[in-house]
Design an enzyme around this catalytic site. Structure first.
Site, PDB file in Angstrom:
ATOM      1  N   ASP A  56     -18.006   3.954   8.918  1.00  0.00           N
ATOM      2  CA  ASP A  56     -17.098   4.112   7.712  1.00  0.00           C
ATOM      3  C   ASP A  56     -16.550   3.046   7.118  1.00  0.00           C
ATOM      4  O   ASP A  56     -16.641   1.690   7.723  1.00  0.00           O
ATOM      5  CB  ASP A  56     -15.876   5.156   8.162  1.00  0.00           C
ATOM      6  CG  ASP A  56     -15.077   4.829   9.337  1.00  0.00           C
ATOM      7  OD1 ASP A  56     -15.425   3.564   9.789  1.00  0.00           O
ATOM      8  OD2 ASP A  56     -14.455   5.721  10.008  1.00  0.00           O
TER       9      ASP A  56
ATOM     10  N   ASN B 234      -5.166  12.573  15.187  1.00  0.00           N
ATOM     11  CA  ASN B 234      -5.323  14.174  14.465  1.00  0.00           C
ATOM     12  C   ASN B 234      -6.780  14.587  14.650  1.00  0.00           C
ATOM     13  O   ASN B 234      -7.214  15.847  14.173  1.00  0.00           O
ATOM     14  CB  ASN B 234      -5.039  14.008  12.938  1.00  0.00           C
ATOM     15  CG  ASN B 234      -6.232  13.115  12.116  1.00  0.00           C
ATOM     16  OD1 ASN B 234      -7.148  12.587  12.897  1.00  0.00           O
ATOM     17  ND2 ASN B 234      -5.984  13.135  11.039  1.00  0.00           N
TER      18      ASN B 234
ATOM     19  N   HIS C  54      -9.629  13.197  14.168  1.00  0.00           N
ATOM     20  CA  HIS C  54     -10.813  12.639  13.349  1.00  0.00           C
ATOM     21  C   HIS C  54     -11.819  11.863  14.121  1.00  0.00           C
ATOM     22  O   HIS C  54     -11.372  11.312  14.948  1.00  0.00           O
ATOM     23  CB  HIS C  54     -10.348  12.049  11.980  1.00  0.00           C
ATOM     24  CG  HIS C  54      -9.837  10.710  11.897  1.00  0.00           C
ATOM     25  ND1 HIS C  54      -8.818  10.154  11.146  1.00  0.00           N
ATOM     26  CD2 HIS C  54      -9.971   9.709  13.054  1.00  0.00           C
ATOM     27  CE1 HIS C  54      -8.501   9.032  11.637  1.00  0.00           C
ATOM     28  NE2 HIS C  54      -9.397   8.486  12.676  1.00  0.00           N
TER      29      HIS C  54
ATOM     30  N   GLU D  61     -11.688  13.964   8.213  1.00  0.00           N
ATOM     31  CA  GLU D  61     -10.260  14.336   8.564  1.00  0.00           C
ATOM     32  C   GLU D  61     -10.074  16.011   8.876  1.00  0.00           C
ATOM     33  O   GLU D  61     -11.392  16.611   8.331  1.00  0.00           O
ATOM     34  CB  GLU D  61      -9.247  13.960   7.530  1.00  0.00           C
ATOM     35  CG  GLU D  61      -9.267  12.636   7.109  1.00  0.00           C
ATOM     36  CD  GLU D  61      -8.564  11.734   8.099  1.00  0.00           C
ATOM     37  OE1 GLU D  61      -8.396  12.113   9.278  1.00  0.00           O
ATOM     38  OE2 GLU D  61      -7.911  10.848   7.575  1.00  0.00           O
TER      39      GLU D  61
END
Ligand code: PGA
Length: 234
Positions: free
Chosen positions: A66, A135, A137, A142
């Site tokens: 990313d 979280n 990811h 996400e």
């Protein structure tokens, strides 16, 4: 699937060994690489192996997960800058063989397509390194209602912005968008190694021992045939 190791140093050493063996077996393999605090120790170990002439990056090709939208390669918080300073500048990899999404691309949809085609043209990923967000990811995929497929431009969640704010002057400077390799591309990697520090224990257990759900993106890895999770105990 979850291998509990004593500490960060051990996690980094074991991961580096896995990478070393893979590169020695297949010198031109395609590595999927990750940024963040977690893999820094692994990269340091790889640099040491290179300096000891126990590792050669000459033929290695890399694709990163990313990049932030709106940061140039020269920006100290860009992932291109991270990869250059933590790994690429310190070993004999050929810069043309290293790939990240272009966060400055004028058209994000075109850039996502280009990135997928580039990964395909390399023949896919042989060994994918992952961290995990608090979280759940992976990359910047996400929590969502569905799993992503190919490379996507994503809006970062407040939780991720908050988690990454420590690296910026303040939360307001964290980009709100990123380009992330999709879950399908990650799942097509022949082997996956996920590294997690002790503070990620709860989310790792949720992802690997709980139900598979796009609300915890890493949980999809339960369906992958060849995943090693190294979780540090402290
Ligand atoms: P971290 O990031 O290694 O900085 O905790 C991991 C991630 O968000 O994937």
């Amino acid at each position: 699937m979850i291998q509990r190791v004593d500490n960060y140093e051990e996690m980094s050493r074991i991961a580096a060994k896995l990478f070393q063996v893979a590169i020695q077996k297949q010198p031109g393999l395609v590595l999927g690489l990750a940024t963040g605090t977690t893999p820094i120790g692994l990269y340091d170990n790889l640099v040491e192996l290179y300096r000891a002439r126990e590792l050669d990056f000459h033929f290695v090709r890399t694709v990163n997960l990313d990049e932030y939208v709106g940061l140039t390669a020269a920006h100290v918080q860009s992932y291109r800058y991270f990869m250059n300073t933590h790994l690429f500048d310190r070993v004999n990899i050929q810069r043309d063989n290293t790939h990240l999404p272009d966060g400055m691309a004028p058209d994000l949809a075109v850039e996502c397509k280009r990135y997928d085609e580039m990964v395909d043209s390399l023949g896919g990923i042989d060994l994918q390194l992952l961290g995990i967000g608090r979280n759940g990811h992976i990359g910047f995929n996400e929590p969502a209602d569905v799993f992503s497929t190919g490379t996507v431009a994503v809006d970062l969640t407040d939780d991720t912005i908050d988690a990454n704010a420590r690296l910026f002057a303040n939360a307001g400077e964290v980009p709100k968008k990123a380009i992330s390799m999709g879950i399908k591309t990650i799942m097509l990697a022949k082997k996956v190694v996920l590294l997690a520090t002790a503070d990620k224990k709860d989310i790792v257990e949720k992802a690997f021992l709980g139900p598979i759900t796009p609300r915890v993106p890493a949980s999809i890895l339960q369906a992958h045939q060849n995943v090693t999770v190294l979780l540090a105990k402290e």
